[in-house]
Motif scaffolding. Structure first.
Motif, PDB file in Angstrom:
ATOM      1  N   HIS A   1       0.779  -1.275  -0.076  1.00 14.66           N
ATOM      2  CA  HIS A   1       0.098  -0.032   0.063  1.00 14.66           C
ATOM      3  C   HIS A   1       0.791   1.266   0.156  1.00 14.66           C
ATOM      4  N   ALA A   2       2.255   1.194   0.728  1.00 12.16           N
ATOM      5  CA  ALA A   2       2.958   2.328   0.476  1.00 12.16           C
ATOM      6  C   ALA A   2       3.320   2.466  -1.173  1.00 12.16           C
ATOM      7  N   ALA A   3       3.511   1.395  -1.584  1.00 13.30           N
ATOM      8  CA  ALA A   3       3.796   1.620  -3.224  1.00 13.30           C
ATOM      9  C   ALA A   3       2.712   1.954  -3.798  1.00 13.30           C
ATOM     10  N   ALA A   4       1.275   1.601  -3.629  1.00 14.99           N
ATOM     11  CA  ALA A   4       0.282   1.989  -4.129  1.00 14.99           C
ATOM     12  C   ALA A   4      -0.102   3.704  -3.924  1.00 14.99           C
ATOM     13  N   ALA A   5       0.598   4.013  -2.700  1.00 17.59           N
ATOM     14  CA  ALA A   5       0.508   5.281  -2.519  1.00 17.59           C
ATOM     15  C   ALA A   5       1.428   6.403  -3.404  1.00 17.59           C
ATOM     16  N   HIS A   6       2.767   5.805  -3.409  1.00 19.34           N
ATOM     17  CA  HIS A   6       3.614   6.343  -4.450  1.00 19.34           C
ATOM     18  C   HIS A   6       3.248   6.586  -5.946  1.00 19.34           C
ATOM     19  N   ARG A   7       2.547   5.210  -6.436  1.00 22.47           N
ATOM     20  CA  ARG A   7       2.259   5.036  -7.504  1.00 22.47           C
ATOM     21  C   ARG A   7       0.984   6.098  -7.941  1.00 22.47           C
ATOM     22  N   LEU A   8       0.180   6.119  -6.975  1.00 23.55           N
ATOM     23  CA  LEU A   8      -0.903   7.605  -7.463  1.00 23.55           C
ATOM     24  C   LEU A   8      -0.483   8.890  -7.604  1.00 23.55           C
ATOM     25  N   LEU A   9       0.442   9.189  -6.343  1.00 26.38           N
ATOM     26  CA  LEU A   9       1.107  10.342  -6.276  1.00 26.38           C
ATOM     27  C   LEU A   9       1.784  10.890  -7.788  1.00 26.38           C
ATOM     28  N   GLY A  10       2.564   9.438  -8.233  1.00 19.64           N
ATOM     29  CA  GLY A  10       3.179   9.578  -9.586  1.00 19.64           C
ATOM     30  C   GLY A  10       2.128  10.093 -10.532  1.00 19.64           C
ATOM     31  N   ILE A  11       1.094   9.472 -10.467  1.00 23.60           N
ATOM     32  CA  ILE A  11       0.074   9.653 -11.701  1.00 23.60           C
ATOM     33  C   ILE A  11      -0.530  11.207 -11.463  1.00 23.60           C
ATOM     34  N   ILE A  12      -0.584  11.712 -10.252  1.00 24.33           N
ATOM     35  CA  ILE A  12      -1.299  12.928  -9.883  1.00 24.33           C
ATOM     36  C   ILE A  12      -0.032  13.780 -10.474  1.00 24.33           C
ATOM     37  N   ALA A  13       1.264  13.420  -9.986  1.00 23.35           N
ATOM     38  CA  ALA A  13       2.245  14.575 -10.611  1.00 23.35           C
ATOM     39  C   ALA A  13       2.441  14.521 -12.123  1.00 23.35           C
ATOM     40  N   GLU A  14       2.132  13.311 -12.743  1.00 24.41           N
ATOM     41  CA  GLU A  14       2.468  13.493 -14.243  1.00 24.41           C
ATOM     42  C   GLU A  14       0.946  14.332 -14.751  1.00 24.41           C
ATOM     43  N   ASP A  15      -0.085  14.201 -14.295  1.00 27.43           N
ATOM     44  CA  ASP A  15      -1.336  14.780 -14.683  1.00 27.43           C
ATOM     45  C   ASP A  15      -1.064  16.410 -14.539  1.00 27.43           C
ATOM     46  N   ALA A  16      -0.367  16.748 -13.354  1.00 32.72           N
ATOM     47  CA  ALA A  16       0.360  18.161 -13.179  1.00 32.72           C
ATOM     48  C   ALA A  16       1.671  18.432 -14.039  1.00 32.72           C
ATOM     49  N   ARG A  17       1.854  17.471 -14.759  1.00 35.01           N
ATOM     50  CA  ARG A  17       3.301  17.775 -15.830  1.00 35.01           C
ATOM     51  C   ARG A  17       4.456  17.647 -14.940  1.00 35.01           C
ATOM     52  N   ASP A  18       4.538  17.206 -13.940  1.00 38.15           N
ATOM     53  CA  ASP A  18       5.725  17.291 -13.003  1.00 38.15           C
ATOM     54  C   ASP A  18       6.291  16.017 -13.064  1.00 38.15           C
ATOM     55  N   THR A  19       7.146  15.874 -14.128  1.00 32.31           N
ATOM     56  CA  THR A  19       7.604  14.564 -14.441  1.00 32.31           C
ATOM     57  C   THR A  19       8.779  14.240 -13.589  1.00 32.31           C
ATOM     58  N   ASP A  20       9.485  14.950 -13.264  1.00 36.11           N
ATOM     59  CA  ASP A  20      10.596  14.734 -12.250  1.00 36.11           C
ATOM     60  C   ASP A  20       9.931  14.000 -10.962  1.00 36.11           C
ATOM     61  N   GLN A  21       8.916  14.671 -10.390  1.00 36.86           N
ATOM     62  CA  GLN A  21       8.233  14.099  -9.190  1.00 36.86           C
ATOM     63  C   GLN A  21       7.624  13.067  -9.405  1.00 36.86           C
ATOM     64  N   ALA A  22       7.021  12.687 -10.706  1.00 38.40           N
ATOM     65  CA  ALA A  22       6.299  11.340 -10.931  1.00 38.40           C
ATOM     66  C   ALA A  22       7.339  10.285 -10.980  1.00 38.40           C
ATOM     67  N   GLU A  23       8.435  10.493 -11.583  1.00 39.32           N
ATOM     68  CA  GLU A  23       9.514   9.462 -11.926  1.00 39.32           C
ATOM     69  C   GLU A  23       9.841   8.929 -10.543  1.00 39.32           C
ATOM     70  N   GLU A  24      10.153  10.025  -9.566  1.00 42.77           N
ATOM     71  CA  GLU A  24      10.694   9.619  -8.191  1.00 42.77           C
ATOM     72  C   GLU A  24       9.628   8.679  -7.575  1.00 42.77           C
ATOM     73  N   HIS A  25       8.285   9.200  -7.535  1.00 39.89           N
ATOM     74  CA  HIS A  25       7.179   8.383  -6.884  1.00 39.89           C
ATOM     75  C   HIS A  25       7.268   6.702  -7.710  1.00 39.89           C
ATOM     76  N   TYR A  26       7.425   6.475  -8.847  1.00 43.18           N
ATOM     77  CA  TYR A  26       7.500   5.463  -9.569  1.00 43.18           C
ATOM     78  C   TYR A  26       8.398   4.630  -9.094  1.00 43.18           C
ATOM     79  N   VAL A  27       9.609   5.187  -9.010  1.00 43.80           N
ATOM     80  CA  VAL A  27      10.822   4.269  -8.483  1.00 43.80           C
ATOM     81  C   VAL A  27      10.719   4.010  -7.292  1.00 43.80           C
ATOM     82  N   ARG A  28      10.337   4.641  -6.390  1.00 48.33           N
ATOM     83  CA  ARG A  28      10.171   4.298  -4.898  1.00 48.33           C
ATOM     84  C   ARG A  28       9.101   3.223  -4.899  1.00 48.33           C
ATOM     85  N   ALA A  29       8.080   3.321  -5.662  1.00 48.37           N
ATOM     86  CA  ALA A  29       7.147   2.201  -5.724  1.00 48.37           C
ATOM     87  C   ALA A  29       7.548   1.053  -6.162  1.00 48.37           C
ATOM     88  N   LEU A  30       8.327   0.936  -7.077  1.00 40.08           N
ATOM     89  CA  LEU A  30       9.002  -0.073  -7.632  1.00 40.08           C
ATOM     90  C   LEU A  30       9.725  -0.891  -6.671  1.00 40.08           C
TER      91      LEU A  30
END
Length: 447
Positions: A358-387
């Protein structure tokens, strides 16, 4: 009769009580036995019959059980009364106070060599540890409880087995948790041991691991079984309180068997109150099904009801996990800021050892939200932590999906080789999507 001490121990006890009361061997023996018999008994050279022990207990002014085992039946019943009080304290969310009570009761039960009461105290300490997130301690308490109940029927061992499984689940060991729960369900159902309380506990407990492993069909079936088995009680806390009061009255009147019966009913009801956490999982599961079907308003309502139930029970780790699911529903309803705020708040209570999926799911969703806001660096960081979190937990289906998201992000930002690596990793996990390791689902109960 039940277990009793060795003849030598009983003989010494009889002698000590006789001397303390100022009786001679002749006075103790009359009118049924001889002084010689009492002398032989006190020397430990004869095993007294039940009739002889009853006669001696009456002459010495003690209970049969106290003479046979050194334990007063009243003392044991009073201990059970205190165990139900500790259950009540834990059921209303006062874990720290419950720990103190269970710890004292465990020491007392060990001193008196009472395995069932030891097991009850250990189970209570295990539940307290789950409530406070001390998973290693909790698992050890449950293992010790199983040891004390090694000779008991399987339904009596289910709470300890289930507790151990939940401790493994919360630590991220999903497959082993499912193995413990499914194999116990199978043993109960295939062996004809259709104990509704035991089955309710197991079916409700397996929902979370099923969900995290991607075995959604099994989770939905387990939720329906659990809700069908759930006991119907208007106010279990009120009824349990009544039984405890009745038990105190009966105990004062010396009606120990009836007091024990009332305490057993109270204990069952308090177990039902602790099941509030498990039944909340059923509402959580229903919310997930609604979300999968696109019924987001109904999904939010079910998840909020579950969250209220979990918060009332102070089940903080479960609450954190459910909050991630609720945030996903809110995001899909267009309330991304509200969802992100929930996720940031909840991540502090999750870790690789406590709620990794669920921690991974939280980071995944924060990554998606960051992508929607066009903050790709933040999105990538969340995806990598989730992975990283998902690789540790072995949640294959979620890993495949996350690799796709990460690959898409890398491709859009021009890093084609890195994107291909991510896709290849995802394809490797897709070959083994989230399932259990046991083949067919457990046998169905007679609901």
């Amino acid at each position: 009769m039940g277990e009793r001490d060795e003849p030598g121990t009983i003989g010494r006890r009889v002698q000590q009580l006789r001397v303390a009361r100022g009786l001679t061997q002749k006075q103790l023996a009359e009118p049924v036995y001889t002084p010689a018999y009492i002398s032989t008994l006190e020397a430990g050279r004869v095993r007294p019959s039940d009739d002889a022990l009853r006669h001696l207990a009456e002459r010495l002014g003690v209970e049969f059980d106290e003479l046979a085992t050194g334990r007063s039946a009243r003392q044991v019943t009073e201990m059970r009364l205190r165990l139900t009080e500790a259950q009540r304290v834990l059921a209303v969310g006062e874990a720290e106070s419950a720990v103190e009570q269970y710890t004292a009761l465990l020491a007392e039960a060990e001193a008196q060599e009472l395995p069932e009461e030891q097991a009850a105290a250990l189970l209570g300490l295990g539940e307290c540890a789950l409530d406070t997130g001390e998973l290693v301690d909790g698992r050890r308490y449950f293992e010790k409880a199983e040891e004390r109940l090694a000779d008991a029927p399987l339904p009596a061992r289910v709470p300890a087995l289930r507790g151990r499984a939940v401790a493994h689940y919360l630590a991220g060991e999903l497959r082993y948790a499912v193995y413990l729960l499914e194999s116990t369900i199978d043993e109960l159902n295939r062996g004809g041991l259709h104990d509704p309380d035991a089955l309710l506990l197991l079916y409700a407990s397996v929902i979370g691991p099923y969900m995290d492993m991607g075995a959604h069909a099994r989770a939905a079936q387990a939720a329906e079984f659990a809700l069908a088995l759930a006991p119907q009680s208007g106010d279990p806390a009120l009824v349990a309180r009544m039984h405890r009061s009745v038990a105190r009255t009966l105990l004062a009147e010396g009606r120990l068997a009836e007091a024990d019966a009332s305490l057993a009913k109270a204990a069952e009801l308090y177990r039902g109150l602790q099941l509030r956490t498990e039944l909340a999982n059923c509402h959580w599961m229903r919310g997930y099904v609604y979300a999968q079907n696109g019924e987001l308003e109904r999904a939010e309502a079910e998840m909020r009801e579950a969250l209220d139930m979990l918060s009332a029970a102070r089940a903080t780790l479960y609450s954190s996990q459910l909050t991630v699911e609720l945030a996903d529903v809110l995001h899909r309803r267009g309330r991304s800021e509200e969802a992100a705020e929930l996720l940031r708040d909840v991540l502090g209570g999750l870790s690789p050892e406590r709620g990794a999926v669920h921690a991974a799911a939280a980071h995944r969703l924060l990554g998606i939200i960051a992508e929607d806001a066009r903050d790709t660096d933040q999105a990538e960081e969340h995806y990598v932590r989730a992975l990283s979190l998902l690789e540790r937990a072995g949640a294959a289906g979620d890993l495949a999906d996350l690799c796709r998201l990460l690959g898409d992000l890398l491709r859009r930002t021009g890093r084609v080789e890195a994107a291909l690596d991510a896709y290849r990793t995802g394809l490797g996990h897709r070959t083994a999507p989230g399932t259990t390791t046991l083949g067919p689902a457990p046998a169905q109960p007679p609901v």
